[in-house]
Design a protein around this motif. Structure first.
Motif, PDB file in Angstrom:
ATOM      1  N   PHE A   9      29.248  23.468  17.368  1.00  0.00           N
ATOM      2  CA  PHE A   9      30.732  23.564  17.355  1.00  0.00           C
ATOM      3  C   PHE A   9      31.038  24.324  16.339  1.00  0.00           C
ATOM      4  N   LEU A  10      32.074  25.173  16.627  1.00  0.00           N
ATOM      5  CA  LEU A  10      32.410  26.417  15.928  1.00  0.00           C
ATOM      6  C   LEU A  10      33.113  25.922  14.328  1.00  0.00           C
ATOM      7  N   LEU A  11      32.749  26.384  13.373  1.00  0.00           N
ATOM      8  CA  LEU A  11      33.167  26.346  12.130  1.00  0.00           C
ATOM      9  C   LEU A  11      34.082  27.619  11.736  1.00  0.00           C
ATOM     10  N   THR A  12      33.287  28.780  11.673  1.00  0.00           N
ATOM     11  CA  THR A  12      34.207  29.759  10.997  1.00  0.00           C
ATOM     12  C   THR A  12      33.867  31.210  11.938  1.00  0.00           C
ATOM     13  N   GLY A  33      21.692  21.003  11.988  1.00  0.00           N
ATOM     14  CA  GLY A  33      22.313  21.448  11.139  1.00  0.00           C
ATOM     15  C   GLY A  33      23.178  22.702  11.190  1.00  0.00           C
ATOM     16  N   PRO A  34      23.492  23.617  10.167  1.00  0.00           N
ATOM     17  CA  PRO A  34      24.250  24.811  10.336  1.00  0.00           C
ATOM     18  C   PRO A  34      23.428  25.727  11.056  1.00  0.00           C
ATOM     19  N   ILE A  35      24.331  26.691  11.897  1.00  0.00           N
ATOM     20  CA  ILE A  35      24.034  27.781  12.429  1.00  0.00           C
ATOM     21  C   ILE A  35      24.598  28.877  12.454  1.00  0.00           C
ATOM     22  N   LYS A  36      23.974  30.187  12.326  1.00  0.00           N
ATOM     23  CA  LYS A  36      24.763  31.375  12.085  1.00  0.00           C
ATOM     24  C   LYS A  36      24.271  32.174  13.409  1.00  0.00           C
ATOM     25  N   ILE A  37      25.238  32.768  14.217  1.00  0.00           N
ATOM     26  CA  ILE A  37      24.747  33.518  15.178  1.00  0.00           C
ATOM     27  C   ILE A  37      25.669  34.795  15.075  1.00  0.00           C
ATOM     28  N   THR A  38      25.056  36.027  15.334  1.00  0.00           N
ATOM     29  CA  THR A  38      26.001  37.131  15.391  1.00  0.00           C
ATOM     30  C   THR A  38      25.851  37.846  16.750  1.00  0.00           C
ATOM     31  N   VAL A  39      26.873  38.474  16.976  1.00  0.00           N
ATOM     32  CA  VAL A  39      27.215  39.287  18.389  1.00  0.00           C
ATOM     33  C   VAL A  39      27.237  40.592  18.089  1.00  0.00           C
ATOM     34  N   PHE A 248      31.591  33.380  -7.163  1.00  0.00           N
ATOM     35  CA  PHE A 248      31.743  32.343  -6.347  1.00  0.00           C
ATOM     36  C   PHE A 248      31.133  32.058  -4.998  1.00  0.00           C
ATOM     37  N   ALA A 249      29.982  31.879  -5.294  1.00  0.00           N
ATOM     38  CA  ALA A 249      28.779  31.889  -4.113  1.00  0.00           C
ATOM     39  C   ALA A 249      28.815  30.752  -3.647  1.00  0.00           C
ATOM     40  N   ILE A 250      29.957  30.069  -2.738  1.00  0.00           N
ATOM     41  CA  ILE A 250      29.929  28.957  -2.108  1.00  0.00           C
ATOM     42  C   ILE A 250      29.684  29.074  -0.566  1.00  0.00           C
ATOM     43  N   GLY A 251      29.617  30.290  -0.007  1.00  0.00           N
ATOM     44  CA  GLY A 251      29.227  30.387   1.505  1.00  0.00           C
ATOM     45  C   GLY A 251      27.805  29.803   1.627  1.00  0.00           C
ATOM     46  N   GLN A 268      51.490  31.374  -0.247  1.00  0.00           N
ATOM     47  CA  GLN A 268      50.405  30.741   0.374  1.00  0.00           C
ATOM     48  C   GLN A 268      49.174  31.688   0.668  1.00  0.00           C
ATOM     49  N   ASN A 269      48.069  31.020   0.349  1.00  0.00           N
ATOM     50  CA  ASN A 269      46.764  31.812   0.650  1.00  0.00           C
ATOM     51  C   ASN A 269      45.904  31.280   1.658  1.00  0.00           C
ATOM     52  N   PHE A 270      45.254  31.998   2.145  1.00  0.00           N
ATOM     53  CA  PHE A 270      44.144  31.593   3.052  1.00  0.00           C
ATOM     54  C   PHE A 270      42.781  31.935   2.819  1.00  0.00           C
ATOM     55  N   ILE A 271      41.763  31.094   2.957  1.00  0.00           N
ATOM     56  CA  ILE A 271      40.287  31.315   2.439  1.00  0.00           C
ATOM     57  C   ILE A 271      39.382  31.186   3.552  1.00  0.00           C
ATOM     58  N   LEU A 272      38.526  32.002   3.496  1.00  0.00           N
ATOM     59  CA  LEU A 272      37.329  31.865   4.556  1.00  0.00           C
ATOM     60  C   LEU A 272      36.081  31.901   4.033  1.00  0.00           C
ATOM     61  N   VAL A 273      35.445  30.692   4.043  1.00  0.00           N
ATOM     62  CA  VAL A 273      34.125  30.341   3.139  1.00  0.00           C
ATOM     63  C   VAL A 273      33.097  30.440   4.443  1.00  0.00           C
ATOM     64  N   ALA A 274      32.072  31.321   4.556  1.00  0.00           N
ATOM     65  CA  ALA A 274      31.136  31.396   5.341  1.00  0.00           C
ATOM     66  C   ALA A 274      30.549  30.081   5.635  1.00  0.00           C
ATOM     67  N   GLY A 275      30.664  29.439   6.942  1.00  0.00           N
ATOM     68  CA  GLY A 275      29.929  28.269   7.144  1.00  0.00           C
ATOM     69  C   GLY A 275      30.409  27.075   6.879  1.00  0.00           C
ATOM     70  N   ARG A 276      31.799  27.061   6.002  1.00  0.00           N
ATOM     71  CA  ARG A 276      32.434  25.794   5.565  1.00  0.00           C
ATOM     72  C   ARG A 276      33.696  25.958   5.849  1.00  0.00           C
TER      73      ARG A 276
END
Length: 798
Positions: A9-12, A33-39, A248-251, A268-276
């Motif tokens: 299921f897509l997280l980020t 568990g978590p999965i990272k895929i690259t295209v 701030f290494a939380i990815g 208003q700020n937006f945050i992208l954390v890899a995998g979370r």
């Protein structure tokens, strides 16, 4: 090469340029568990009309913008064929877009990001299945050169609630975290032997940040939740990490967050954390259509859970937190943890995470997307449009001099009634879309078919369905009616299975479609689309009114999708309900026949008998004899089921005092039941003058602009805010009201004053006139009485 299909299921999602081209990165939550895929090797694309394609190609070549272009079997809504322009790098895509814009060449679909288009064109929403080349990684699975397609998969997501405590200047004191299995507070200070085990003592802020980041990565949550968690907690954590020179290494891959600001609202700020995914409780509640007078954690937790925080007042809270940090660190830890727990309980109570997951699965929106109804529509509609040979228009293409009206509101017939029935059209706007095939591509195809009918008439053929403002809709070429029909069926299933989050998510999506088609912020905006919905609703409501009056009943009001019918004072509750059911069946049958005979279409419209008010008030506009709109009150049920219902009146408005609300509820109930009212009114006035209701005289209003921006016609709440901050400055306290927010104040003989700086006597006569008097005179004239006549003698004594 791993050829076995796997699900997640897509997280980020993210796109970045590399030496070899664009790289699309998707983080998923799978079974293990978590999965990272690259295209790899995806190309960014926009479209240019054939007539401009060669010029665009030459111009980009001259400017050393590497690209590919080719003619496609696609056309825009103006029926012009297009070329696709493809770019291996995102920076080239953006540069080409700007250069062609300067040249006056129009690019279509140039605002769709590659990581979104990849999913969209494959109909991937929340879940996907994929194959790829497996790579070694620690803490997650990793696949390169992935290929993906849509699937169904429900994830088991882990969630963690966090909150931090700090000084007014932002120095960190502690960081708390809570889940159903975790209680944790990192606290700066020396070890206290008697402290609770969930407290981990740290030396200073530097140590606090390092240990929290390390611990967070070990716990490894999929979802992090909080209250204003992005714009406060995470923003402050990022700032303190920068000050302390800490990454701030939380990815999940050890990366720091990626930040961006809202262009229209920089605060208003937006945050992208890899995998979370970071989910803010306030934003998500609003997306799920929850509404509160205040979205403070204290107010929402009290309302939803019946429990709240220990400290309410902002000034005292800041000072109290500092005092606890200096002298009672264990109390501060408990307070910190309780804030985390309250947010967790709110998410559990409202099933907010389930709602976010289901919304994502239905629409393809990111889990943390705020709003996003336009993006949801685009995700669902665009790939279908492409497969039918069209590209989407750009924003502004549908602008014209036409204006589509809003929902129809009938003039009301004021009065105090017995036995008023309310009949509602079930999901009126989506039903109109389904019934009349209202659809962006359907409009374009319908206009072509209508022109062909004019040129080559075929009397026995019913090719188009007429709309409004010159619109015609194709009977066969459309997508939106089917999208709604499928969503409708899924909502019916959700209701059967008592799946409230899914039902609510679908309802929000379906009801957003009209607003999208009527919004200039949507690429499919066309007033002929939105007008064909709202003007049809006006027609249907008036037609229904005529049918009801043919039966001998009186329609006293109608609003958007509802119609209010007086069926007479002589009927019992049972007889009134029977009339409502008969009326419902009659209208639905008549509507089906009407649409079949007139338009040769099947009706998806359905009216429902919703409510029987055995007592009902339709008030007048204050100071006039005409009836109001969107304001009424009524009494439903008997005995223990009895309930007062207010719409648009003081009892349901946040800018009226609690005294006015309680007075209205009791007074209206007495009138509805035929009880005397004079003694109650006189007692309430006397107790108000005696100061017995001082705690209920507080006004609560929002400062919607910065305080300095109010220049003309200064309202009372702004005067109160300026007076308060003037005193705060004198006392050396923080200025509370400069940057929007809520204010609570009281009207005194010397003007409005906030309750914490109340120094003058309360202006009781003003409250009696503007609160009690205004409420009472909304209903008393209907029983031949007036507030003034009842209270004059008493007020003269005062």
């Amino acid at each position: 090469m791993s050829q076995q299909l796997q699900k997640g299921f897509l997280l980020t999602r993210q796109v970045q340029d590399t030496r070899h081209g664009m790289l699309l990165t998707y983080w998923l939550k799978g079974v293990d568990g978590p999965i990272k895929i690259t295209v790899n090797n995806e190309l960014a694309v926009f479209f240019v009309e054939d007539a401009n394609a060669l010029q665009a190609h030459d111009f980009l070549t001259q400017n050393n913008i590497k690209h590919q272009y080719k003619q496609l079997n696609l056309k825009n809504f103006s029926q012009n064929q297009v070329h696709g322009f493809y770019f291996a790098k995102l920076k080239l895509f953006y540069k080409a877009r700007e250069l062609l814009k300067e040249l006056g060449i129009k690019c279509f679909e140039d605002d769709i990001r590659p990581e979104d288009r990849f999913l969209m064109e494959r109909f991937i929403t929340g879940a996907m299945e994929f194959t790829g080349v497996k790579q070694s990684a620690v803490g997650f699975s990793q696949y390169q050169q992935a290929k993906a397609r849509k699937t169904e998969y429900t994830p088991n997501l882990t969630m963690l609630s966090i909150d931090l405590e700090c000084s007014f200047d932002g120095d960190l004191f502690s960081i708390g975290a809570y889940s159903n299995t975790i209680k944790k507070v990192f606290m700066i200070g020396d070890v206290e032997e008697s402290a609770d085990e969930y407290i981990e003592w740290v030396e200073d802020e530097y140590d606090l940040l390092l240990k929290f980041i390390r611990w967070l990565n070990e716990v490894d949550p999929d979802i992090i939740i909080g209250w204003n968690v992005i714009n406060f907690d995470f923003k402050l954590l990022q700032k303190r990490c920068d000050i302390n020179n800490i990454k701030f290494a939380i990815g999940r891959d050890g990366s720091a967050p990626y930040w961006r600001q809202n262009r229209l609202s920089p605060e208003q700020n937006f945050i992208l954390v890899a995998g979370r995914v970071i989910l803010d409780g306030i934003d998500l509640l609003k997306s799920a259509t929850y509404s509160f007078p205040s979205f403070s954690l204290e107010y929402v937790s009290q309302h939803l859970l019946g429990i709240g925080k220990d400290i309410e007042d902002v000034d005292n809270r800041v000072e109290e937190i500092k005092r606890k940090f200096l002298y009672h660190k264990q109390q501060l830890a408990s307070y910190n943890l309780e804030d985390c727990r309250l947010v967790w309980l709110i998410f559990e109570k409202t099933l907010l995470l389930d709602f976010a997951v289901l919304r994502s699965a239905l629409t393809g929106l990111e889990l943390d997307r705020v709003g996003g109804s336009v993006a949801a529509f685009t995700n669902l509609y665009l790939p279908k449009l492409h497969r039918s040979g069209y590209i989407a228009p750009n924003m502004g293409d549908g602008d014209s001099g036409l204006v589509s009206p809003g929902g129809y509101v009938m003039d009301s017939i004021p009065g105090l009634y017995k036995n008023v029935l309310v009949l509602d059209f079930k999901s009126l706007y989506p039903s109109i879309i389904r019934t009349f095939n209202i659809d962006p591509m359907g409009l374009i195809e319908g206009l072509l078919e209508q022109q062909l009918e004019i040129e080559q008439p075929k009397p026995d053929m019913y090719k188009t369905i007429p709309g409004f403002d010159g619109a015609f809709f194709s009977r066969n070429k459309h997508f939106l009616p089917e999208i709604i029909e499928n969503l409708w069926a899924e909502r019916d299933k959700a209701k059967q299975h008592k799946n409230a989050p899914l039902s609510q998510a679908i309802k929000i999506i379906m009801n957003s479609f009209y607003g999208i088609l009527g919004s200039t912020g949507c690429r499919f905006f066309d007033p002929r689309l939105s007008g064909s919905i709202t003007k049809r609703s006006h027609q249907l409501l008036n037609q229904t009114k005529d049918w009801i009056e043919e039966l001998g009943y009186t329609v006293i009001y109608g609003d958007t999708d509802s119609i209010f019918v007086s069926v007479g004072e002589d009927k019992t509750d049972k007889q009134s309900v029977s009339v409502g059911k008969e009326m419902m069946a009659f209208i639905n049958k008549r509507m089906n026949q009407e649409l079949t005979d007139k338009y040769h279409i099947n009706s998806a419209l359905e009216i429902e008998f919703e409510t029987h008010f055995h007592q009902f008030l339709m008030p007048t506009v204050r100071g006039q004899d005409i009836g109001t709109k969107k304001r009424y009150a009524g009494l439903v049920g008997r005995g223990e089921q009895e309930k007062l219902v207010f719409k648009g009146l003081e009892s349901v408005r946040t800018d009226w005092t609690e005294l006015a609300k309680e007075f209205q509820q009791t007074l209206y109930l007495k009138v509805f039941k035929g009880e005397p009212v004079e003694d109650y009114i006189l007692t309430t006035v006397a107790d108000t003058l005696a100061g017995k209701f001082d705690g209920q005289l507080i006004y609560r209003k929002r400062l919607r602009r910065k305080l300095e921006d109010y220049q003309k016609n200064i309202p009372p709440h702004v005067k109160a805010a300026r007076h308060a901050d003037h005193l705060n400055e004198k006392l050396g306290k923080p200025l509370r009201y400069q940057n929007k927010g809520w204010i609570e104040y009281v009207m005194t003989v010397n003007g409005p004053q906030v309750k914490e700086h109340l120094s003058s006597a309360i202006d009781y006569p003003l409250y009696i006139e503007r609160q009690l008097g205004a409420v009472a005179d909304g209903i008393l004239p209907f029983i031949g009485k007036s507030f003034g006549n009842i209270t004059d003698e008493q007020l003269q004594l005062f």
